[in-house]
Design a protein around this motif. Structure first.
Motif, PDB file in Angstrom:
ATOM      1  N   LEU A 159      -3.739   2.314 -14.502  1.00 59.86           N
ATOM      2  CA  LEU A 159      -4.495   1.649 -13.435  1.00 59.86           C
ATOM      3  C   LEU A 159      -3.858   1.904 -12.072  1.00 59.86           C
ATOM      4  O   LEU A 159      -4.556   2.122 -11.073  1.00 59.86           O
ATOM      5  N   ILE A 160      -2.530   1.907 -12.054  1.00 59.85           N
ATOM      6  CA  ILE A 160      -1.834   2.131 -10.776  1.00 59.85           C
ATOM      7  C   ILE A 160      -1.964   3.586 -10.340  1.00 59.85           C
ATOM      8  O   ILE A 160      -2.216   3.873  -9.165  1.00 59.85           O
ATOM      9  N   TRP A 161      -1.810   4.521 -11.294  1.00 59.29           N
ATOM     10  CA  TRP A 161      -1.998   5.933 -10.939  1.00 59.29           C
ATOM     11  C   TRP A 161      -3.407   6.172 -10.412  1.00 59.29           C
ATOM     12  O   TRP A 161      -3.612   6.932  -9.464  1.00 59.29           O
ATOM     13  N   ASN A 162      -4.370   5.511 -11.031  1.00 60.64           N
ATOM     14  CA  ASN A 162      -5.759   5.645 -10.591  1.00 60.64           C
ATOM     15  C   ASN A 162      -5.939   5.092  -9.178  1.00 60.64           C
ATOM     16  O   ASN A 162      -6.663   5.669  -8.356  1.00 60.64           O
ATOM     17  N   LYS A 163      -5.258   3.981  -8.894  1.00 62.48           N
ATOM     18  CA  LYS A 163      -5.310   3.385  -7.561  1.00 62.48           C
ATOM     19  C   LYS A 163      -4.742   4.356  -6.517  1.00 62.48           C
ATOM     20  O   LYS A 163      -5.301   4.525  -5.426  1.00 62.48           O
ATOM     21  N   ILE A 164      -3.633   5.005  -6.877  1.00 59.84           N
ATOM     22  CA  ILE A 164      -3.025   5.991  -5.977  1.00 59.84           C
ATOM     23  C   ILE A 164      -3.995   7.139  -5.723  1.00 59.84           C
ATOM     24  O   ILE A 164      -4.164   7.600  -4.586  1.00 59.84           O
ATOM     25  N   GLN A 210      -7.220   7.118  -5.884  1.00 56.92           N
ATOM     26  CA  GLN A 210      -8.332   6.680  -5.031  1.00 56.92           C
ATOM     27  C   GLN A 210      -7.929   6.669  -3.561  1.00 56.92           C
ATOM     28  O   GLN A 210      -8.756   6.934  -2.681  1.00 56.92           O
ATOM     29  N   LYS A 211      -6.657   6.366  -3.307  1.00 51.87           N
ATOM     30  CA  LYS A 211      -6.161   6.391  -1.933  1.00 51.87           C
ATOM     31  C   LYS A 211      -5.983   7.826  -1.438  1.00 51.87           C
ATOM     32  O   LYS A 211      -6.198   8.115  -0.260  1.00 51.87           O
ATOM     33  N   LEU A 222       4.225   2.553  -5.242  1.00 52.95           N
ATOM     34  CA  LEU A 222       3.250   2.445  -6.335  1.00 52.95           C
ATOM     35  C   LEU A 222       3.552   3.482  -7.425  1.00 52.95           C
ATOM     36  O   LEU A 222       3.456   3.185  -8.626  1.00 52.95           O
ATOM     37  N   GLU A 266       0.800  -1.219   0.000  1.00 54.18           N
ATOM     38  CA  GLU A 266       0.000   0.000   0.000  1.00 54.18           C
ATOM     39  C   GLU A 266       0.835   1.273   0.000  1.00 54.18           C
ATOM     40  O   GLU A 266       0.290   2.368   0.099  1.00 54.18           O
TER      41      GLU A 266
END
Length: 418
Positions: free
Chosen positions: A97-102, A104-105, A79, A74
């Protein structure tokens, strides 16, 4: 134990020095030494991925950062590094997808936010991009870059009021943001407030007096109003800054042509011709030679333009018509007829104005046969091609053709040729 810890810290310090000074191979060697003793240290794997990335060893860098994430999945820093390396390997979809995950966090992560928002802009998903920049701006209200992008997204969303608000805010936060001035000028031009749009660009020119694009923008704003005389000075300034910009050369040629300064228009268009094969350059040069002579040069340029035309019926029609008129001016009536026939044979049922012009060309061909070639029978056959129009535009060519058929038949009768 303390000695080992001190040695490890010293090696880490040495690695940082090597990275700063660009000694990446030495940094990698030291990194591998530390990892042998500390294989479960996520930060060491992350550090090694940075070194490998600098050495362009992307597969190994990905392997290292994946090891770091396996230990600490996490960690936003890890990331971010993972997404950066994937992008270096042209794995943009995975990186996104990873940038989007970041994001969202942490919706205020500016690095992830800008990258994701820019991707949405590329995809023309401007509302999504707007929401991201809005979150970023709310976390940093002194950031003119975020304000400018909110203005840009508002332009794309056709929200002029909001775009003006954000772009003026961007300029207030950073009075040297040339892009913000350009965007704001675009908004006022879209509102037909050209005077204010020009004033905005002139402000930007005071900040960057050698910015070629600003002078081009000034010229365009004058052209939008059909002010060809006013457009010439800014385009000339842009030309002095970059004599090989074919867009500027084409516009200078067009402006001079529109005010009947054909020699100047030809000079700029010939310069453009040296740089680019362009339909409009060839078409304008054809028009200039048709007016100034030699007329046979106009035909050469119309043919060059025709070679570049895609399935564009309007351009094909106009160029063949112009070519036909140039041949007519040379008294080469057969070639004039051939060119006119190419324009007439285009299947343009849905383009009413071309259908009307095609009838006019049929009349012209018939007139050539009757008056120039003394072939009244062929002239009559051409007049017969004109059908009664459902909609009459300016002139009823059908009725005119019927009258000419009657007239020519009478002449043939009295000449004893019927």
């Amino acid at each position: 134990v303390n000695t080992n810890l001190i040695n490890a810290q010293q090696i880490e310090n040495d690695i940082q020095v090597c990275i700063i000074t660009g000694q990446y191979n030495k940094a990698l060697e030291l990194s591998e030494k530390l990892l042998i003793e500390n294989p479960n240290d996520a930060n060491l794997h992350y550090q090694q991925s940075i070194i490998l990335k600098q050495l362009y060893r992307y597969p190994e860098a990905i392997n290292s950062i994946e090891k770091a994430l396996a230990i600490d999945p996490e960690n936003i820093t890890y990331l971010s590094e993972y997404a950066t390396i994937l992008a270096k390997k042209d794995k943009d979809a995975q990186a996104f997808l990873i940038w989007n995950k970041i994001l969202q966090k942490d919706s205020t992560n500016s690095n992830a936010g800008v990258i994701v928002a820019n991707q949405y802009i590329k995809n023309k998903e401007f509302e999504k991009a707007y929401r991201i920049f809005q979150n970023l701006y709310e976390s940093d209200t002194l950031n003119g870059f975020f304000a400018r992008n909110l203005g840009f997204c508002s332009i794309k969303l056709l929200d002029s009021k909001n775009s003006v608000k954000w772009l003026e805010k961007a300029i207030k936060l950073d009075s040297t943001d040339i892009k913000a001035y350009e965007y704001l000028s675009t908004v006022y031009a879209s509102l037909k407030d050209y005077e204010y749009a020009i004033a905005i660009v002139e402000k930007a020119i005071k900040i960057e007096p050698e910015n070629e694009n600003l002078y081009i923008r000034l010229g365009e704003l004058s052209l939008f109003q059909n002010h060809n005389y006013q457009a010439i000075p800014p385009f000339e300034k842009a030309y002095k800054l970059n004599p090989e910009n074919e867009y500027v050369l084409k516009n200078l040629g067009q402006c001079h042509f529109n005010i009947d300064e054909y020699s100047e228009a030809k000079r700029y268009l010939k310069l453009a011709e040296l740089i680019v094969n362009d339909f409009h350059v060839f078409q304008y040069l054809g028009d200039i030679y048709a007016k100034m002579g030699p007329v046979d040069s106009s035909i050469i340029y119309y043919n060059k333009a025709l070679e570049l035309v895609k399935p564009d019926y309007t351009s094909l029609f106009l160029l063949n018509e112009k070519k036909g008129r140039s041949y007519y001016a040379l008294n080469d009536f057969q070639k004039s007829i051939e060119a006119f026939n190419l324009a007439i044979d285009l299947d343009v049922q849905d383009i009413l104005w071309i259908r009307f012009q095609q009838d006019k060309l049929i009349v012209d061909i018939a007139s050539i046969y009757a008056d120039r070639l003394n072939d009244k029978k062929t002239a009559i056959e051409y007049y017969k091609k004109i059908k009664k129009a459902k909609v009459i535009v300016n002139k009823d060519y059908y009725q005119y053709a019927q009258d000419q058929i009657t007239k020519l038949n009478e002449e043939l009768f009295f000449e004893g040729k019927l």
